[in-house]
Scaffold this motif. Sequence first.
Motif, PDB file in Angstrom:
ATOM      1  N   ARG A 282     -17.246 -18.580 -10.726  1.00  0.00           N
ATOM      2  CA  ARG A 282     -17.990 -18.402  -9.483  1.00  0.00           C
ATOM      3  C   ARG A 282     -18.151 -16.907  -9.312  1.00  0.00           C
ATOM      4  NH1 ARG A 282     -18.457 -23.069  -9.573  1.00  0.00           N
ATOM      5  NH2 ARG A 282     -18.110 -24.673  -8.030  1.00  0.00           N
ATOM      6  N   ASP A 283     -19.174 -16.489  -8.571  1.00  0.00           N
ATOM      7  CA  ASP A 283     -19.427 -15.061  -8.486  1.00  0.00           C
ATOM      8  C   ASP A 283     -18.833 -14.385  -7.270  1.00  0.00           C
ATOM      9  OD1 ASP A 283     -22.647 -15.605  -9.921  1.00  0.00           O
ATOM     10  OD2 ASP A 283     -20.833 -14.734 -10.818  1.00  0.00           O
ATOM     11  N   ALA A 284     -18.472 -15.177  -6.255  1.00  0.00           N
ATOM     12  CA  ALA A 284     -18.175 -14.545  -4.974  1.00  0.00           C
ATOM     13  C   ALA A 284     -16.865 -13.755  -4.985  1.00  0.00           C
ATOM     14  CB  ALA A 284     -18.132 -15.597  -3.876  1.00  0.00           C
ATOM     15  N   GLY A 285     -15.862 -14.229  -5.734  1.00  0.00           N
ATOM     16  CA  GLY A 285     -14.599 -13.505  -5.765  1.00  0.00           C
ATOM     17  C   GLY A 285     -13.736 -13.674  -4.538  1.00  0.00           C
ATOM     18  N   ASP A 286     -14.097 -14.603  -3.654  1.00  0.00           N
ATOM     19  CA  ASP A 286     -13.282 -14.798  -2.457  1.00  0.00           C
ATOM     20  C   ASP A 286     -12.403 -16.032  -2.645  1.00  0.00           C
ATOM     21  OD1 ASP A 286     -16.040 -16.191  -0.464  1.00  0.00           O
ATOM     22  OD2 ASP A 286     -15.189 -16.740  -2.393  1.00  0.00           O
ATOM     23  N   CYS A 287     -11.677 -16.385  -1.574  1.00  0.00           N
ATOM     24  CA  CYS A 287     -10.750 -17.501  -1.697  1.00  0.00           C
ATOM     25  C   CYS A 287     -11.487 -18.800  -2.008  1.00  0.00           C
ATOM     26  CB  CYS A 287      -9.964 -17.679  -0.404  1.00  0.00           C
ATOM     27  SG  CYS A 287      -8.889 -16.306  -0.025  1.00  0.00           S
TER      28      CYS A 287
END
Lengths: 401, 188, 231
Positions: A282-287
């Motif tokens: 996934r690209d977002a890198g968040d939780c």
Amino acid sequence: MRLLRFRGGGGGDVATAPAPIDDEPRRPAPVQPGKSALVKVNFGPHHPSTHGVLHLFLTLDGEIVVDCEVVFGYLHRAIEKLAEQRTYVGGQALCDRLDYVSAMTNNHAWMLTVERLLDIEPPPRVQVVRVMMDELSRIASHWIGTGVYGQDVGVLVTSVMWAFNWREEILDVFDDFCGQRMTYNYYRPGTVYPQRLPDDYERKIRAICDRTPGRVEQMHRFLTRNQIFRLRAVGVGVLSADDALSLSCTGPTLRGSGVAYDVRRARPYAIYSDLDFDVITRDAGDCMARYEVRLDEILQSRRIVLQCLDLLKEVSPDMGREPKQVKPAAGREAYVEVEGPKGAVGCYMKANGTPNPERMKWRSPSFINLGALPLMSRGWKIADLISIFGSIDINMGEVDR
Amino acid sequence: MSDPTEVGTDSPAPARPPVAVPEELSRNILIAPLDALVNWARKNSLWPFGFGLSCCFIEFISMAAGRFDVARFGSEVIRPSPRQADVMIVAGTLTKKMAPAVVRLYHQMAEPRYVIAQGNCTVSGGIFTGAYSVVEGIDSIIPVDVYVPGCPPRPDALIFSIMQLQRKIARDRPVSGRRRTKAGAVAG
Amino acid sequence: MTPQAVATALRRLGMPAEVESAPQRGRLHRDADTDDAGAEAPATAPVGVRCEVPPAQLLTALRAARDELGFDLLSSITATDEGDHFALLYHLVRVADLEFNGFLLLVSRALKDKHPDGPVVPSAVPVYSGANLQEREIFDLMGVRFRGHPKLTRVLTWTGFSGHPLRKDYEPVDEEIPWRLAGLRGPDGTLLSEEDARRAEEERDAWELVDSDASVAAAPHQQGGGGEEER
């Protein structure tokens, strides 16, 4: 702050409701250390998160985390030192206790290293069984990671109950194969022990694989499309790809930031080069990204398990034989990494001609991924710190060894 | 008087003069010694203080989950705070770095408090005997009521240990004041 | 990049690199005609590159690996006790390269010296920040000091623990439980014994003992001290 609106009025079905619209994701607060008195708080080593004994020494500006120092060692059991006193096969029981929620991948790392030292390779049927066990272990670990992450963000116990109940079926399979639910000691150099596969393993494993997509969908309905969960996870604890690589992160922590690095593809071991599966990123890198990577990896592991079940009908029935003596020649050393559920699990061993290893070193992904926590949590509140920490999916047995 | 070492003994109370209860109320009125009532209440609502250290804690959570269901024993509320808990189930290896915290948490529990040592590591150091950082058995720092061997013990074994603890509590005399059980953790 | 290309690039930088080969592993032999008696040895293929680097040139090597050769992930740092010296193994990975399916292994050997906390080696933290925790662990368990590390304190054992347990000459001592960590009193009733207080003080300042101009340890084959100082 945005008010929560019930969609569809009273009694609307959550499953058919339109996907929640995300507002601007939350941002970390700007940290101004000179602004007010900073409070230092001990968080742990005993706290209700089920990740074990972790001590965070927080520096807080009100409720905002200015700095987070991680103090380890509360579970340091000297496994690397004890391994020097155990044999190559007997010491595998020690490595089970490292990442205890998915002990099969630990076994695999240890036994691959021993096999490299001895320069032997197990027959194809053993490789297929090992991959199948690894992937079932990965599913079990991801269920725990997801369920417990739900608890960390405030679900209390629903997701934990589901996760543990679904995991019980996988533990039944392990119980049939090797007699143990959690710490298996199943692999041997060149084979597995016991060598005879249980009678109805295919029926049980296929039943698990049939139910898994429905369960993943259930978890998506429960958490992924839940507005409260999205408020807690979207945009929280962003780790950029450059930072993740520089901090040596691996596993879903790295793949959630967009880097498609999976040891099963980068340095294929066992039969992974012949199997068909995707590397999830996934690209977002968040939780939310890390959490979604785990759920998708459950489906990919299921795909691999189904391929293994078919392969078991095709390969020759030879289950290999353990060598009589496991005494690698002096001076040989080997370092092997396998893809565990939490990241790249590495085992380094050096031989000295005796039945005991000269040195055993374990590269534990949780230990290294935890180094990213201070960077990820700066500027977020304590509650968000728990959410970020849960999304990295740490296992303290592995961190402290 | 039944032998206290016999497994499965539940009756704690000495003989006392029977109280005449009218026939029509015999299903609504229960006469019991106060000891038995207090013990019955305590043993059937043992709230665990889930002191999860390592692998055994996963089996502890499995015990609380759907298949093994410790809720039917009254123990499903796992309290994170020692002030609200009755039984401290030490699950996992105790290291020297963690030992002071364990002792401190034990002292923060309100009496009557009990301790279950789950897993080989808490009983004797387990597979990690000889390590430089491991305390070999928690009974060197806190008193233990029930020992559960296993690595990890199955959730069934852990439920059996709670049942054993219940039998131990049933033999207690909280109101009549005499300490009959041996472990120092039980208050009179 | 193939392993040979990596090795050539390293040699051009003055570092002796050799390509490691291994038998082709993990192939699922679906060929039913292969029988055990006539099985031939699997073909070997190059899988990795190994390079011996003296400690003084370690930072140069790591920077070259990251910037010029594209090894962006430091997967693991391992320390072993070889008797008269410590060997540090750095396993590096190119994440985007499926052709190079192996590690770049940099081996750095540092002669032991008389300091109880071990020889000084340049820290990899300026190049790969993930080396932070791994170097602390090596300092704690093996006793190698890293110059340039932001805060080199014990990580797995507790403050006040003496010695470095993974060394071969470590004498096992049944350490006292550090009661002061929870504010509890020791056996003699004091909150912090003198011995404890002294150790805690030493521990707090231990990382400051690695001066920025401390000389880096020599590699075993070099005579007469280390090479050029790295900054």
